[in-house]
Enzyme design. Structure first.
Site, PDB file in Angstrom:
ATOM      1  N   THR A  59       5.669  -7.946  -2.584  1.00 49.78           N
ATOM      2  CA  THR A  59       5.401  -7.239  -3.717  1.00 49.78           C
ATOM      3  C   THR A  59       3.961  -8.187  -4.081  1.00 49.78           C
ATOM      4  OG1 THR A  59       7.488  -6.581  -4.380  1.00 49.78           O
ATOM      5  CG2 THR A  59       6.064  -7.082  -6.192  1.00 49.78           C
TER       6      THR A  59
ATOM      7  N   ARG B  72       5.903   2.505 -11.901  1.00 53.04           N
ATOM      8  CA  ARG B  72       7.171   2.519 -10.890  1.00 53.04           C
ATOM      9  C   ARG B  72       6.973   3.784 -10.145  1.00 53.04           C
ATOM     10  NH1 ARG B  72       9.761  -1.188  -7.546  1.00 53.04           N
ATOM     11  NH2 ARG B  72      11.920  -0.797  -7.462  1.00 53.04           N
TER      12      ARG B  72
HETATM   13  N1  GLY Z   1      10.643  -3.627  -4.437  1.00 52.24           N
HETATM   14  C1  GLY Z   1      10.905  -5.043  -5.124  1.00 52.24           C
HETATM   15  C2  GLY Z   1      11.305  -4.865  -6.506  1.00 52.24           C
HETATM   16  O1  GLY Z   1      10.797  -3.797  -7.273  1.00 52.24           O
HETATM   17  O2  GLY Z   1      12.078  -5.574  -6.951  1.00 52.24           O
END
Ligand code: GLY
Length: 572
Positions: free
Chosen positions: A382, A107
């Site tokens: 996503t 992330r």
């Molecule tokens: N950007 C969407 C998520 O990570 O939930």
């Protein structure tokens, strides 16, 4: 005169040669998406046929599921630029053929100079758009570090080989799909607003089949191929990212890039009846929330009630209401906040959490705060890819730039879009982000912290054997979609294609309503639920699943979602 004629002749020959080369490369990069496939040994499901092909080619060369996933990921950065990425991050859940499991968190992180109130004005109000659009919305990218970490631990083929399809696609170009052309057209004004330099995405009218060539991206991919981490987090690429940041008020620095590390984590594992569910721990909320939802509905006779019966929808929505309330209070990056995972997943806690469930009446979200327990101090774009290889290894990976094309900033020289993932932090307690999600201290901005995600890459076992691999894009709707598609198979007896394509709904505590796909519910069911106090909002679509199911005869069924025309499933 003779000289001029020769020049003209040479020009014509050169033009013909270029046209010929272009026709050949176009032919090599033609694709027709395939939504469903059954195969004996391996399966790759991605959001784009050219990415699927990159993964399958790697498997054919003897690579494993992790190798294939890496090749897919890099190819997606080229052919699926609205979400595939080098400038974003993601989560990978792995189950090896021998049953061992692992989870990788790559992330994005808040840059070192980020601070809690960076998106607020002097009166403490959120400045609209600052955490979603433009340079300041970008977190430090994690994708390249993640893919390299995955390869170092599990890769079988030479890393360099895995980038070749992506480099070729970026260098030679490929015909964009109708869906991508539409998307590119709708973001032209944002691209122009945030990018002073020319870039390959700027064009007045994209149509299906137009060629997208990304020379700068090809160069960056070659740097990563040749230099590994330093091809992205140092040297020319880092200089280009930082220069881009300086040009538009962004804060990702050389130090942030140099210090970025992907992190191996212990996957979250829970039991639902005969199924073992393996999913992603924080910094995603996905795994915790999915396991909470499953435990909360486990005591109810879903199968008997039936798919989208008023009873099943009611109990699933009520469980979601409570889970998203907990999410807002307790979920964040566990490296920074003591996320009470054990308490949140405790069977007795979850039973208690549903104690005020009323079988004939919707509970109001106002009445459902986050759950209470003693905290022990010890303790909308996503993308997803599902892969199973011939050795029985499975990979479920979700990656993102957050919104379409992230913060819309294209790194001049390096050739890729940056994420707008900072919006996944709680920029102010109680103020919803672009997905309508609210948060608190657990997900407040801090330097180097990872913003909370809803991504839910998941692998399911049944009786000790691989059963299902699934995940989806869709922001806050990711969790409830993985939940529903799994239940469609496990409880409602659907085959995978039906399970993926069935209509969906979503409840996330706030706003207090059930979101449904247009026409997804029969009017009588909706009326009955309204009579119980539920409110509804219709939307065009909810999430886009990519899943693989192991069939009883051992073959693999891969399914891409009809909701993305480019989704593609292929096997061998
Ligand atoms: N950007 C969407 C998520 O990570 O939930």
């Amino acid at each position: 005169m003779k000289f001029a004629k020769s020049i003209l002749f040479l020009g014509v020959i050169l033009g013909m040669a270029l046209a010929c080369q272009r026709a050949l490369s176009d032919a090599a990069h033609q694709y027709i998406p395939q939504k469903s496939a059954v195969a004996a040994n391996s399966m790759v499901v991605t959001p784009h046929a050219l990415a699927t092909r990159a993964g399958l080619d790697v498997l054919k060369q003897g690579g494993n599921a992790v190798d294939a996933t890496i090749a897919v990921h890099f190819a997606m950065a080229v052919v699926f630029p609205r979400a595939g990425n080098l400038g974003g991050g993601g989560f990978m859940v792995i189950r090896l053929g021998n049953g061992a499991t692992d989870a990788l968190d790559y992330r994005e992180k808040a840059p070192a100079s980020a601070h809690r109130d960076m998106y607020l004005d002097s009166l403490g109000n959120v400045i609209k758009g600052l955490s979603t659009d433009g340079h300041l919305a970008a977190g430090t990218p994690g994708t390249v570090a993640g893919l390299i970490a995955a390869h170092q631990k599990y890769g079988k083929l030479d890393f360099k080989k895995l980038l070749e399809p992506a480099i070729r696609l970026a260098e030679e170009g490929f015909p964009v799909s109708g869906a991508e052309a539409d998307r590119l057209n709708s973001f032209q004004s944002a691209f122009r607003k945030f990018n002073a330099a020319p870039n390959p995405f700027l064009k007045d009218n994209w149509t299906a089949g137009d060629r997208l060539v990304q020379k700068e991206l090809a160069r960056t991919l070659r740097l990563i191929r040749d230099k590994g981490l330093t091809g992205f987090y140092a040297g020319e690429t880092a200089d280009e990212i930082v220069a881009e940041m300086h040009s538009g008020g962004g804060i990702v620095s050389h130090e942030d890039l140099k210090n970025y590390q992907a992190k191996w984590r212990k996957p979250l594992i829970g039991q639902y009846k005969d199924y073992k569910v393996i999913s992603m721990p924080p910094s995603s909320s996905g795994g915790v929330a999915l396991l909470q939802l499953l435990k909360m509905v486990e005591p109810f006779p879903l199968r008997q009630w039936g798919f989208q019966s008023k009873e099943a929808v009611h109990v699933m929505a009520e469980a979601s209401r409570r889970v998203y309330a907990d999410r807002s209070q307790y979920l964040g990056d566990s490296d920074f906040f003591p996320v009470p995972i054990d308490s949140l997943l405790n069977d007795r806690y979850l039973l208690k959490r549903m104690a005020d469930f009323n079988a004939s009446k919707a509970t109001s979200s106002e009445a459902v705060g986050a759950g209470n327990f003693k905290i022990s101090m010890e303790s909308f774009e996503t993308e997803h890819t599902s892969v199973v290889d011939a050795y029985g290894n499975a990979v479920s990976v979700t990656t993102t730039l957050n919104s379409n094309y992230g913060c819309k900033v294209w790194v001049d020289g390096a050739g890729f879009f940056l994420n707008n993932e900072m919006d996944d932090f709680s920029v102010k307690p109680g103020v919803p982000n672009q997905f309508g999600l609210v948060g608190a201290e657990a997900n407040a901005i801090q330097p180097h912290k990872r913003m909370l995600s809803s991504m839910t890459p998941t692998i399911v076992e049944k009786e000790g054997k691989l059963f299902m691999v699934l995940g989806t894009p869709g922001g806050s709707t990711i969790i409830t979609t993985v939940f529903q598609v799994f239940l469609n198979v496990a409880e409602f007896g659907m085959d995978l294609e039906k399970a993926v394509n069935a209509g969906r709904f979503h409840h996330q505590w706030l706003p207090d309503l059930i979101m449904t796909e247009r026409g997804a519910f029969n009017p009588a069911t909706r009326q009955a639920l309204e009579g119980m106090g539920h409110r509804f909002q219709e939307v065009e679509r909810i999430a886009v699943i990519k899943a693989i199911l192991k069939l009883p005869d051992g073959r693999l069924h891969g399914v891409g979602d009809f909701r993305n025309p480019d989704d593609d499933a292929r096997g061998e």
